[in-house]
Design an enzyme around this catalytic site. Structure first.
Site, PDB file in Angstrom:
ATOM      1  N   ASP A  13       0.808  -1.219   0.000  1.00 52.47           N
ATOM      2  CA  ASP A  13       0.000   0.000   0.000  1.00 52.47           C
ATOM      3  C   ASP A  13       0.844   1.274   0.000  1.00 52.47           C
ATOM      4  O   ASP A  13       0.446   2.302   0.551  1.00 52.47           O
ATOM      5  CB  ASP A  13      -0.977   0.014   1.197  1.00 52.47           C
ATOM      6  N   LYS A  16       1.807   2.115  -5.043  1.00 48.80           N
ATOM      7  CA  LYS A  16       2.373   1.541  -6.277  1.00 48.80           C
ATOM      8  C   LYS A  16       1.464   1.810  -7.469  1.00 48.80           C
ATOM      9  O   LYS A  16       1.920   2.156  -8.547  1.00 48.80           O
ATOM     10  CB  LYS A  16       2.590   0.021  -6.106  1.00 48.80           C
ATOM     11  N   GLY A  40      -4.378  -4.498  -3.889  1.00 47.29           N
ATOM     12  CA  GLY A  40      -5.401  -3.469  -4.131  1.00 47.29           C
ATOM     13  C   GLY A  40      -4.657  -2.217  -4.530  1.00 47.29           C
ATOM     14  O   GLY A  40      -4.082  -1.549  -3.682  1.00 47.29           O
ATOM     15  N   HIS A  41      -4.604  -1.948  -5.816  1.00 45.56           N
ATOM     16  CA  HIS A  41      -3.827  -0.818  -6.323  1.00 45.56           C
ATOM     17  C   HIS A  41      -4.780   0.276  -6.793  1.00 45.56           C
ATOM     18  O   HIS A  41      -5.599   0.052  -7.675  1.00 45.56           O
ATOM     19  CB  HIS A  41      -2.896  -1.266  -7.455  1.00 45.56           C
ATOM     20  N   GLN A 224       2.038  -6.145  -3.117  1.00 41.11           N
ATOM     21  CA  GLN A 224       2.446  -6.223  -1.712  1.00 41.11           C
ATOM     22  C   GLN A 224       3.734  -5.406  -1.519  1.00 41.11           C
ATOM     23  O   GLN A 224       3.922  -4.424  -2.216  1.00 41.11           O
ATOM     24  CB  GLN A 224       2.611  -7.683  -1.248  1.00 41.11           C
TER      25      GLN A 224
HETATM   26  P1  GDP Z   1      -0.740   0.251  -3.528  1.00 41.71           P
HETATM   27  O1  GDP Z   1      -1.318  -1.016  -3.043  1.00 41.71           O
HETATM   28  O2  GDP Z   1       0.717   0.358  -3.263  1.00 41.71           O
HETATM   29  O3  GDP Z   1      -1.069   0.538  -4.968  1.00 41.71           O
HETATM   30  O4  GDP Z   1      -1.422   1.410  -2.673  1.00 41.71           O
HETATM   31  P2  GDP Z   1      -3.002   1.549  -2.342  1.00 41.71           P
HETATM   32  O5  GDP Z   1      -3.698   1.987  -3.559  1.00 41.71           O
HETATM   33  O6  GDP Z   1      -3.484   0.335  -1.650  1.00 41.71           O
HETATM   34  O7  GDP Z   1      -2.959   2.683  -1.249  1.00 41.71           O
HETATM   35  C1  GDP Z   1      -2.421   3.935  -1.492  1.00 41.71           C
HETATM   36  C2  GDP Z   1      -3.509   4.989  -1.254  1.00 41.71           C
HETATM   37  O8  GDP Z   1      -2.915   6.274  -1.191  1.00 41.71           O
HETATM   38  C3  GDP Z   1      -4.520   5.074  -2.369  1.00 41.71           C
HETATM   39  O9  GDP Z   1      -5.759   5.457  -1.848  1.00 41.71           O
HETATM   40  C4  GDP Z   1      -3.957   6.156  -3.274  1.00 41.71           C
HETATM   41  O10 GDP Z   1      -4.957   6.829  -4.026  1.00 41.71           O
HETATM   42  C5  GDP Z   1      -3.372   7.100  -2.251  1.00 41.71           C
HETATM   43  N1  GDP Z   1      -2.171   7.832  -2.682  1.00 41.71           N
HETATM   44  C6  GDP Z   1      -1.185   7.449  -3.521  1.00 41.71           C
HETATM   45  N2  GDP Z   1      -0.212   8.374  -3.574  1.00 41.71           N
HETATM   46  C7  GDP Z   1      -0.602   9.371  -2.748  1.00 41.71           C
HETATM   47  C8  GDP Z   1       0.005  10.610  -2.339  1.00 41.71           C
HETATM   48  O11 GDP Z   1       1.105  10.974  -2.734  1.00 41.71           O
HETATM   49  N3  GDP Z   1      -0.689  11.364  -1.441  1.00 41.71           N
HETATM   50  C9  GDP Z   1      -1.902  10.994  -0.952  1.00 41.71           C
HETATM   51  N4  GDP Z   1      -2.495  11.801  -0.085  1.00 41.71           N
HETATM   52  N5  GDP Z   1      -2.496   9.847  -1.312  1.00 41.71           N
HETATM   53  C10 GDP Z   1      -1.840   9.038  -2.180  1.00 41.71           C
HETATM   54  P1  IMO Z   2      -0.851  -4.239  -2.219  1.00 36.93           P
HETATM   55  O1  IMO Z   2      -0.387  -4.825  -3.515  1.00 36.93           O
HETATM   56  C1  IMO Z   2      -0.918  -4.637   2.118  1.00 36.93           C
HETATM   57  C2  IMO Z   2      -1.126  -8.708   3.742  1.00 36.93           C
HETATM   58  C3  IMO Z   2      -2.388  -9.160   4.440  1.00 36.93           C
HETATM   59  C4  IMO Z   2      -1.810 -10.107   5.460  1.00 36.93           C
HETATM   60  C5  IMO Z   2      -0.666 -10.770   4.702  1.00 36.93           C
HETATM   61  C6  IMO Z   2      -1.014 -12.119   4.111  1.00 36.93           C
HETATM   62  O2  IMO Z   2      -2.147  -3.537  -2.298  1.00 36.93           O
HETATM   63  O3  IMO Z   2       0.223  -3.451  -1.570  1.00 36.93           O
HETATM   64  P2  IMO Z   2      -2.498 -12.884   2.028  1.00 36.93           P
HETATM   65  O4  IMO Z   2      -3.953 -12.704   1.731  1.00 36.93           O
HETATM   66  O5  IMO Z   2      -1.600 -12.340   0.999  1.00 36.93           O
HETATM   67  O6  IMO Z   2      -2.162 -14.309   2.364  1.00 36.93           O
HETATM   68  O7  IMO Z   2      -2.241 -12.043   3.386  1.00 36.93           O
HETATM   69  O8  IMO Z   2      -0.327  -9.880   3.653  1.00 36.93           O
HETATM   70  N1  IMO Z   2      -1.312  -8.198   2.359  1.00 36.93           N
HETATM   71  C7  IMO Z   2      -1.210  -6.900   2.026  1.00 36.93           C
HETATM   72  N2  IMO Z   2      -0.993  -5.802   2.777  1.00 36.93           N
HETATM   73  N3  IMO Z   2      -1.009  -4.524   0.787  1.00 36.93           N
HETATM   74  C8  IMO Z   2      -1.196  -5.614   0.005  1.00 36.93           C
HETATM   75  O9  IMO Z   2      -1.166  -5.548  -1.338  1.00 36.93           O
HETATM   76  C9  IMO Z   2      -1.340  -6.869   0.624  1.00 36.93           C
HETATM   77  N4  IMO Z   2      -1.551  -8.124   0.172  1.00 36.93           N
HETATM   78  C10 IMO Z   2      -1.515  -8.926   1.246  1.00 36.93           C
HETATM   79  O10 IMO Z   2      -3.058  -8.072   5.037  1.00 36.93           O
HETATM   80  O11 IMO Z   2      -1.238  -9.377   6.525  1.00 36.93           O
HETATM   81 MG    MG Z   3      -2.888  -1.678  -1.834  1.00 42.29          MG
END
Ligand code: GDP
Ligand code: IMO
Ligand code: MG
Length: 424
Positions: A13, A16, A40-41, A224
């Site tokens: 999270d 990415k 979850g991107h 991840q």
């Molecule tokens: P990922 O799994 O690495 O793709 O990240 P996620 O999408 O799960 O979580 C990142 C969250 O932060 C999302 O809601 C993005 O829209 C938000 N986000 C990404 N870059 C920025 C940033 O520079 N500032 C803020 N405030 N939010 C961001």
């Molecule tokens: P992105 O790509 C954050 C965490 C789960 C749990 C552990 C194992 O959005 O960054 P799993 O279902 O993979 O066996 O769970 O890994 N986890 C993540 N945490 N971002 C993710 O993906 C994750 N994918 C799995 O919360 O702790």
């Molecule tokens: Mg994510």
């Protein structure tokens, strides 16, 4: 032309999705190499927010072709739902997605097993219940079913029947649940779903080889993060794949010698969703600030993300394990309004101070963070688009991270939208 791996540098999270989408306009191919629908991107474009679990984030760029490599555990349901959502939003996916025939399929019994295993665990991992662990378990046990196997009428029926018989025996013996999974139902489900996705199946490894030969740009999209890696993460509180840079090679078939850059996507603070050690975790108003300003709610499961200060030991470890050559520092806007910001530079463990990250949960659980304190800034930086215009303390924070990691910060993200980015 460049071959780049973008990898999460912490516990996932890191943003990415946003960074991959940003770089996607210069990429010919965006390729997922591991994980599955546990990812979850998020990509925000104008007023639209897209959450991608299995389709690479490059899909929102008109140019890039999105590939799902052999190292991914492929979830039919998630893929078809996402495809429908994208198409209804007007995103053209025709001829722009390639699924490796060698990716293993996540079956209904994997998801169910994930739930039951987690329920029975004394020390819970907090999995996403997407069947990830059990699907990789079957792959390694050599009873998995790959995308291409579904049309292999010698292999598929026999292997599926064998698997279901064994899973049913297990559920009967352990939980007294008889005939939990139906062969006919799962067989039909696989055949039906395969017919929907079959036009997207293609040899991703071959496609990448051609792309490299023709000097195209390929961006590998890590899912991840480094500390969730099955080998290098905070085991057992990890996912079941190699999330780190090396995973791109095994998960797609590209050779290590072809990789030009590794971009570490690093959040300006730390979050973690799920259980496991987290040395810089905060339980005070600063942690609250990060959670609220950063909207730190899990994209896949809706759980609250745990929040803490930036951990330089994690950053340095990540740089080493992945060979990170540049950093995309995200969510630094979230730090605005904090009077002071701490960065962890050591772990106090018993009578010593560790200056290196140790991926051992039982040591990390007993570490206290040693902090360096930096001055914060009041300003909202989300509309700033040039490095020089950032407040002095924001620049000091970024330069501190560069100094401690020895790696340049080439992208600074100041908001979730594509244009809320500063290139250096
Ligand atoms: P990922 O799994 O690495 O793709 O990240 P996620 O999408 O799960 O979580 C990142 C969250 O932060 C999302 O809601 C993005 O829209 C938000 N986000 C990404 N870059 C920025 C940033 O520079 N500032 C803020 N405030 N939010 C961001
Ligand atoms: P992105 O790509 C954050 C965490 C789960 C749990 C552990 C194992 O959005 O960054 P799993 O279902 O993979 O066996 O769970 O890994 N986890 C993540 N945490 N971002 C993710 O993906 C994750 N994918 C799995 O919360 O702790
Ligand atoms: Mg994510």
């Amino acid at each position: 032309m460049s071959i780049t791996i973008a990898v999460g540098a912490q516990w996932g999270d890191e943003g990415k999705g946003k960074i991959i989408d940003l770089l996607g306009s210069d990429s010919d191919y965006v390729v997922r190499y591991q994980g599955g629908a546990n990812a979850g991107h998020t990509v925000e474009i104008n007023d639209k927010k897209y959450i991608l679990h299995i389709i690479p984030s490059g899909i929102l760029n008109k140019r890039a072709v999105s590939c799902i490599g052999n190292g991914v555990v492929f979830d039919f349901e998630s893929f078809i739902n996402e495809l429908n959502t994208l198409n209804s939003a007007g995103v053209d996916t025709e001829g722009r997605i390639i699924i490796s025939p060698y990716a293993h399929v996540v079956m209904p019994y994997h998801k169910e097993t994930d739930r039951y295993l987690e329920k029975d665990r004394l020390s819970k991992i907090g999995t996403t219940f997407k069947g990830i662990g059990p699907a990789y378990q079957d792959k390694i046990s050599r009873c998995g079913i790959r995308v291409a196997d579904i049309i292999d009428d010698d292999y598929f029926p026999v292997t599926l029947k064998n698997n279901i018989e064994l899973k049913n025996r297990y559920f009967d013996a352990i939980y007294g649940e008889k005939n939990k999974f139906s062969y006919d139902q799962i067989y039909d489900l696989c055949k039906t779903k395969f017919s929907i996705i079959k036009k997207y199946v293609g040899d991703v490894s071959d496609v990448i080889e051609e792309a490299v030969k023709r000097k195209k740009s390929v961006l590998f999209e890590g899912a991840q993060g480094t500390l969730l890696d099955i080998d290098h993460g905070t085991y057992p509180f990890v996912t079941s794949s190699n999330t780190t840079g090396g995973g791109a090679c095994t998960g797609t078939g590209i050779s290590p010698t072809k990789i030009d850059n590794v971009l570490g996507v690093m959040k300006a603070y730390t979050t973690r969703v799920g259980n496991g050690p987290f040395v810089t975790e905060l339980f005070d108003e600063y942690g609250e600030h990060l959670a609220i300003q950063g909207h730190e709610i899990g994209t896949t499961t809706g759980r609250k993300r745990r929040c803490g200060y930036f951990d330089a030991l994690i950053a340095k470890y990540s740089v080493r394990i992945n060979g990170i050559s540049t950093i995309a520092l995200t969510k630094i806007d979230v730090l605005g309004g904090m009077d002071r910001i701490k960065i962890c530079v050591g772990y106090k463990h018993k009578n010593t101070v560790l200056d290196k990250f140790v991926p051992l949960a039982n040591i990390l659980e007993h570490c206290e963070p040693v902090y360096e304190v930096l001055d914060g800034w009041e300003e909202d930086i989300s509309e700033i688009r040039s490095y020089e215009k950032l407040p002095e303390n924001t620049r000091k924070y970024i330069e501190y991270i560069e100094k401690i990691t020895g790696v340049p910060v080439s992208i600074i993200s100041v908001g979730p939208k594509r244009d809320q980015s500063i290139f250096r």
